[in-house]
Design an enzyme around this catalytic site. Structure first.
Site, PDB file in Angstrom:
ATOM      1  N   ASP A 116      -3.962   6.649   5.955  1.00  0.00           N
ATOM      2  CA  ASP A 116      -2.892   5.775   6.436  1.00  0.00           C
ATOM      3  C   ASP A 116      -3.423   4.457   6.973  1.00  0.00           C
ATOM      4  OD1 ASP A 116      -0.234   5.064   7.066  1.00  0.00           O
ATOM      5  OD2 ASP A 116      -0.453   5.802   9.115  1.00  0.00           O
ATOM      6  N   LYS A 146       0.850  -1.181   0.000  1.00  0.00           N
ATOM      7  CA  LYS A 146       0.000   0.000   0.000  1.00  0.00           C
ATOM      8  C   LYS A 146       0.896   1.246   0.000  1.00  0.00           C
ATOM      9  CE  LYS A 146      -0.783   0.900   4.945  1.00  0.00           C
ATOM     10  NZ  LYS A 146      -0.440   2.316   4.999  1.00  0.00           N
ATOM     11  N   HIS A 156      -6.497  -0.749   6.709  1.00  0.00           N
ATOM     12  CA  HIS A 156      -6.468  -1.635   7.878  1.00  0.00           C
ATOM     13  C   HIS A 156      -7.828  -1.745   8.576  1.00  0.00           C
ATOM     14  CE1 HIS A 156      -2.319  -1.415   7.117  1.00  0.00           C
ATOM     15  NE2 HIS A 156      -1.966  -0.508   7.995  1.00  0.00           N
ATOM     16  N   LYS A 180      -2.788   8.960  17.047  1.00  0.00           N
ATOM     17  CA  LYS A 180      -1.441   8.897  17.599  1.00  0.00           C
ATOM     18  C   LYS A 180      -1.353   9.778  18.835  1.00  0.00           C
ATOM     19  CE  LYS A 180       0.797   7.750  13.216  1.00  0.00           C
ATOM     20  NZ  LYS A 180       1.119   6.370  13.649  1.00  0.00           N
ATOM     21  N   GLU A 233      -2.633   4.540  19.453  1.00  0.00           N
ATOM     22  CA  GLU A 233      -1.176   4.450  19.576  1.00  0.00           C
ATOM     23  C   GLU A 233      -0.675   5.513  20.535  1.00  0.00           C
ATOM     24  OE1 GLU A 233      -0.110   2.867  15.061  1.00  0.00           O
ATOM     25  OE2 GLU A 233      -0.362   5.013  15.402  1.00  0.00           O
TER      26      GLU A 233
END
Length: 473
Positions: free
Chosen positions: A228, A141, A233, A319, A209
């Site tokens: 992303d 990807k 995902h 994040k 995360e």
């Protein structure tokens, strides 16, 4: 080369790059250790390295990944390595590949290189007649940055390859926990009958995360959280939770079941989308000083079919959050208030089934319970949890590289699902809300909490069960 034929070699374009250093070399070593790597590994890159340099680099990279390296195993692995250097835009490098393969047979090609190079490499291999026998090509990807570019990329590659030859890697599909979800769902008769809109109140998918973008500013800033991890995902996680039982175990039937989920999804509503950016992100090297890239994304999606109509699917990722955790949480509907137990002044909390995907794996069943207070009228509330913890899993790239070598296409994404995923999220790309700042070590902007208003809020181990909320409605 038939679809299920085992490759006679693995050719890795970009073997000197960062992904190989952090993932590929370690995973190939682990396959060697498990006795599953039985072919030469031919690295191809532009760097002017000797084979000795590559072997030394591989040793250092595997150790740096935290692997407890067995020197005897590494010696066997190193003996499989070959190295070719050349410019991917020049035909002579493909002559070298053809020469290396002439006594081996059909190879699987792994392109861990930027997508703009895919076309040149595949054209070069095709020009030397190295793809004419159904050989598989594995690509990394991103599969485009929007719907139009995803279609354009596919059209470029399909000039030389049939769709069945293209293996698009999404490393989440190599996580053993994701595969185990399907088994647990369909192999347990206590789960499948209630796995629908009649009993489920919401589905919550979290990928949190504790770390930030760090030294990846140049890569991350043009991309953001939605591109992303959500479009690939986390939509794959959603498909595993929502798909119908496949009629067979072959790759195409499994992919058909996932495609049916995406095809049933409404276009995402920007009114149910929250973007955030953690404090300090703008100071990272490679990040534009006026960047509006999201490091946090939370959204609500809908699946309009008989199983899921009316059940919201909430996704959030970010994040610099308060924990590192990836999970699917099935939150069942609220039971009625238990008027026959006068001491209980609050609504019972809904039951939950939780699939832990990372950093540890396992399944958890959360039930509401109470214990009478011996000091007087009242009750002490607690969550009764039943947890099945997984052991050490193979790395996702171990699973995926072995599947590519053996011709198991079930763990790779198909073009129609890629396009439907982009279609669903296109409204969020076209009309994104502003980014809201949030402090590090929190759960993102407050607006992200409001997204689940009316459905009991985000649930998880970060919540104190004594802070029970009234049932909606």
């Amino acid at each position: 080369m038939s679809a299920a034929a085992e490759a006679k070699a693995l050719v890795v374009f970009g073997i000197t790059g960062d992904l190989a250093k952090k993932m590929t070399l370690r995973s190939l070593y682990r396959l060697e250790k498990r006795g599953l790597l039985n072919v030469p590994v031919i690295g191809v890159a532009a760097d002017d390295w000797s084979i000795e340099h590559l072997i030394k680099h591989a040793h250092e990279a595997i150790v740096a990944c935290g692997e407890d390296l067995d020197e005897a195993v590494f010696k066997r692995f190193a003996a499989r390595l070959q190295y070719l250097t050349g410019d991917f835009s020049k035909s002579d490098v493909y002559d070298k590949v053809a020469d290396a393969l002439k006594d081996l047979g059909d190879a699987t090609y792994y392109l861990e290189i930027p997508p703009f190079l895919f076309g040149a490499v595949i054209a070069g291999l095709s020009g030397k007649n190295l793809l004419s026998n159904g050989q598989r090509v594995v690509v990394e990807k991103p599969f485009g940055h929007d719907l139009a570019s995803a279609r354009a990329l596919a059209a470029d590659l399909h000039q030389y390859l049939d769709e069945s030859q293209l293996y698009r890697i999404d490393h989440f599909l190599g996580k053993m926990a994701l595969q185990e979800i399907l088994y647990l769902r369909f192999a347990n008769s206590m789960l499948e009958p209630v796995w629908n809109r009649n009993y489920v109140g919401s589905v919550q998918i979290t990928m949190a995360e504790q770390f930030g973008v760090e030294d990846r500013g140049h890569f991350y800033d043009p991309v953001g959280a939605l591109r992303d991890v959500v479009v690939n995902h986390l939509l794959q996680v959603l498909a595993a939770a929502a798909m119908e039982p496949p009629a067979a175990g072959d790759a195409e039937t499994l992919k058909d079941a996932k495609f049916a989920v995406f095809r049933s999804m409404h276009d995402a509503d920007p009114g149910h989308y929250v973007r955030g950016q953690y404090d300090g992100y703008l100071e990272i090297d490679g990040v534009a000083k006026d960047s509006t890239t999201e490091t946090y994304a939370a959204l609500r999606l809908e699946i309009d079919n008989w199983r899921w109509a009316g059940v919201p699917f909430f996704i959030r990722t970010g994040k610099q959050l308060a924990a590192t955790e990836t999970e699917i949480r099935i939150v069942f509907k609220h039971p009625p208030k238990l008027a026959f137990i006068p001491a209980i002044k609050r609504w019972p909390e809904p039951s939950q089934v939780v699939f832990r995907i990372g950093p540890s794996t396992g399944i958890e069943v959360v039930l509401d319970a109470h214990r009478a207070d011996h000091k007087g009228p009242g009750a002490i509330f607690l969550e009764a949890e039943m947890v099945a913890q997984g052991g050490e899993d193979p790395t996702p790239y171990e699973v995926l590289l072995h599947a590519a070598l053996t011709g198991d296409g079930s763990l790779f994404t198909r073009q129609d699902s890629v396009e439907e995923s982009w279609r669903v999220l296109t409204p969020l790309l076209d009309a994104p809300p502003p980014v809201a700042p949030y402090a590090k070590a929190t759960w993102g902007p407050v607006a992200g909490d409001h997204l689940t208003a009316g459905f009991g809020g985000w649930r998880g181990p970060w919540l104190d069960p004594k802070d029970a909320k009234a049932a909606p409605g």
